[in-house]
Design a protein around this motif. Sequence first.
Motif, PDB file in Angstrom:
ATOM      1  N   VAL A  85       0.824  -1.207   0.000  1.00 30.07           N
ATOM      2  CA  VAL A  85       0.000   0.000   0.000  1.00 30.07           C
ATOM      3  C   VAL A  85       0.859   1.259   0.000  1.00 30.07           C
ATOM      4  O   VAL A  85       0.605   2.203  -0.752  1.00 30.07           O
ATOM      5  CB  VAL A  85      -0.941   0.007   1.221  1.00 30.07           C
ATOM      6  N   THR A  86       1.898   1.275   0.851  1.00 31.51           N
ATOM      7  CA  THR A  86       2.685   2.503   1.027  1.00 31.51           C
ATOM      8  C   THR A  86       3.747   2.703  -0.053  1.00 31.51           C
ATOM      9  O   THR A  86       4.098   3.833  -0.369  1.00 31.51           O
ATOM     10  CB  THR A  86       3.366   2.499   2.406  1.00 31.51           C
ATOM     11  N   ARG A  87       4.270   1.605  -0.606  1.00 31.58           N
ATOM     12  CA  ARG A  87       5.326   1.703  -1.630  1.00 31.58           C
ATOM     13  C   ARG A  87       5.075   0.645  -2.702  1.00 31.58           C
ATOM     14  O   ARG A  87       5.812  -0.338  -2.827  1.00 31.58           O
ATOM     15  CB  ARG A  87       6.700   1.510  -0.995  1.00 31.58           C
ATOM     16  N   PRO A  88       4.031   0.814  -3.501  1.00 31.07           N
ATOM     17  CA  PRO A  88       3.627  -0.234  -4.439  1.00 31.07           C
ATOM     18  C   PRO A  88       4.659  -0.548  -5.515  1.00 31.07           C
ATOM     19  O   PRO A  88       4.606  -1.625  -6.114  1.00 31.07           O
ATOM     20  CB  PRO A  88       2.335   0.326  -5.061  1.00 31.07           C
ATOM     21  N   ALA A  89       5.584   0.358  -5.795  1.00 30.72           N
ATOM     22  CA  ALA A  89       6.599   0.093  -6.822  1.00 30.72           C
ATOM     23  C   ALA A  89       7.800  -0.661  -6.270  1.00 30.72           C
ATOM     24  O   ALA A  89       8.666  -1.087  -7.033  1.00 30.72           O
ATOM     25  CB  ALA A  89       7.054   1.401  -7.458  1.00 30.72           C
ATOM     26  N   THR A  90       7.882  -0.811  -4.941  1.00 30.66           N
ATOM     27  CA  THR A  90       8.978  -1.556  -4.332  1.00 30.66           C
ATOM     28  C   THR A  90       8.627  -3.033  -4.291  1.00 30.66           C
ATOM     29  O   THR A  90       7.611  -3.424  -3.709  1.00 30.66           O
ATOM     30  CB  THR A  90       9.251  -1.050  -2.903  1.00 30.66           C
ATOM     31  N   SER A  91       9.440  -3.859  -4.908  1.00 37.45           N
ATOM     32  CA  SER A  91       9.181  -5.305  -4.961  1.00 37.45           C
ATOM     33  C   SER A  91       9.718  -5.991  -3.709  1.00 37.45           C
ATOM     34  O   SER A  91      10.865  -5.773  -3.319  1.00 37.45           O
ATOM     35  CB  SER A  91       9.850  -5.908  -6.203  1.00 37.45           C
ATOM     36  N   VAL A  92       8.889  -6.807  -3.106  1.00 31.90           N
ATOM     37  CA  VAL A  92       9.323  -7.638  -1.982  1.00 31.90           C
ATOM     38  C   VAL A  92       9.609  -9.038  -2.518  1.00 31.90           C
ATOM     39  O   VAL A  92       8.738  -9.674  -3.126  1.00 31.90           O
ATOM     40  CB  VAL A  92       8.255  -7.693  -0.875  1.00 31.90           C
ATOM     41  N   ILE A  93      10.839  -9.497  -2.306  1.00 35.76           N
ATOM     42  CA  ILE A  93      11.268 -10.809  -2.782  1.00 35.76           C
ATOM     43  C   ILE A  93      11.565 -11.676  -1.560  1.00 35.76           C
ATOM     44  O   ILE A  93      12.377 -11.298  -0.711  1.00 35.76           O
ATOM     45  CB  ILE A  93      12.521 -10.679  -3.672  1.00 35.76           C
ATOM     46  N   LEU A  94      10.911 -12.795  -1.489  1.00 34.65           N
ATOM     47  CA  LEU A  94      11.056 -13.687  -0.338  1.00 34.65           C
ATOM     48  C   LEU A  94      11.961 -14.860  -0.688  1.00 34.65           C
ATOM     49  O   LEU A  94      11.786 -15.503  -1.724  1.00 34.65           O
ATOM     50  CB  LEU A  94       9.677 -14.210   0.089  1.00 34.65           C
ATOM     51  N   ILE A  95      12.941 -15.138   0.189  1.00 35.72           N
ATOM     52  CA  ILE A  95      13.805 -16.309   0.024  1.00 35.72           C
ATOM     53  C   ILE A  95      13.423 -17.326   1.099  1.00 35.72           C
ATOM     54  O   ILE A  95      13.364 -16.994   2.287  1.00 35.72           O
ATOM     55  CB  ILE A  95      15.297 -15.936   0.168  1.00 35.72           C
TER      56      ILE A  95
END
Length: 395
Positions: free
Chosen positions: A65-75
């Motif tokens: 919601v706050t930073r929609p262009a930032t991708s979260v990548i889970l390892i």
Amino acid sequence: MPIIVEPVATNAEMFSAALGVRSRLAASLDELKRTLSEDVNEYAVILGPSVDLEAAAALADTLRVTRPATSVILIRRRVDTSVLAEALRSGMREVVEERDLAGLGEAVLRAGQVWEAVHGPAGSSQIGRQITVFSPKGGVGKTTLAVNLALGLARDGKEVCLVDLDLGFGDVAITLQLFPARTLADAIPLEAGLGIDSLEPLLTPHRDGINTLVAPVQPDARDSIPASLVAKVLRILKTRFDFVVVDTAPSFDEHVLQAIDETDELLLITTLDVPTLKNVKIAVETLDLLNFPRNQRHLILNRADDKVGLSADKVESTLGMPISASIPTSPQVASSTNSGEPIFVSLPRHAVSKAIAALADDLQAVPVIPELEESSERSGHAATRKRGLLRRNGR
């Protein structure tokens, strides 16, 4: 640059090495939150296998919601349906197995592409200006002017990058007596995910305060550099520097056309001889055919006081455009170049240096053309401004 959150230091360093770009390390989610509060341009957050899945999902849900262009990548050590379902619900963009380091690097590249699509190259709000120095005739002092102009633009603390786009026979490195470890050719394998983090290590700094991106050492490397890479490099550099000065080859090849397509101000260099005037006139007619704006062209008369039977008035009438700047003749220009000390630095009070300083001042004072003011967004800026010279015939 990407942030890797992983409490186990050896894991964090392994993931960082796999990315191929510079990254930051955070030992906890609290440290990540502090970093994010200070930097709005982080395009990827990588959550390591030691980060609790529930806490990771909560963070991703917030960033969605706050930073929609930032991708979260889970390892994760093991990826199963429950992990994928949690990642999907929380808005994580990718899930990668711990051993799949190549997949992690690819995921970060895709994250950079997402950020760029939203914010423009590197996500930066800065829009520098590109000044392209061009002449269709060799030997007119184009490189000497580009080098000294870059130094002139940098004298008041401006950030300046000088790009050598004469990919076959560029002389910027030898003019400045640089010994670069990297050249533009080193950007080829990086093109898919190119950003300022991966481009900046290719730059060679000069002691007088400018950065340079030099031409390949081997002339045949020119054929392996796509025009699309040139465009991408120039756009990215403008997000990092106040001015990008481009020295070009003396021809309308695909790389030069791409540079002209990206330019804000085009300096056309001529001298007082008939062959050069003939070629420059053809170049002016070509720019007309390409619909390159006349108000972004600047005619520079180099060696303006040569006594060869031609006058400045004759130059203006022949080319149909006024002379924006006249650079006098002096043997000290060549002497300074041969010594590796450009005249703007070695003789700042010289008439040539003063003329270049005046040109630099004039270029800094050039107003933004109206069409650029219509959009404040980086992506809109690029879309409005560029006319696509290389694609014009297809329209």
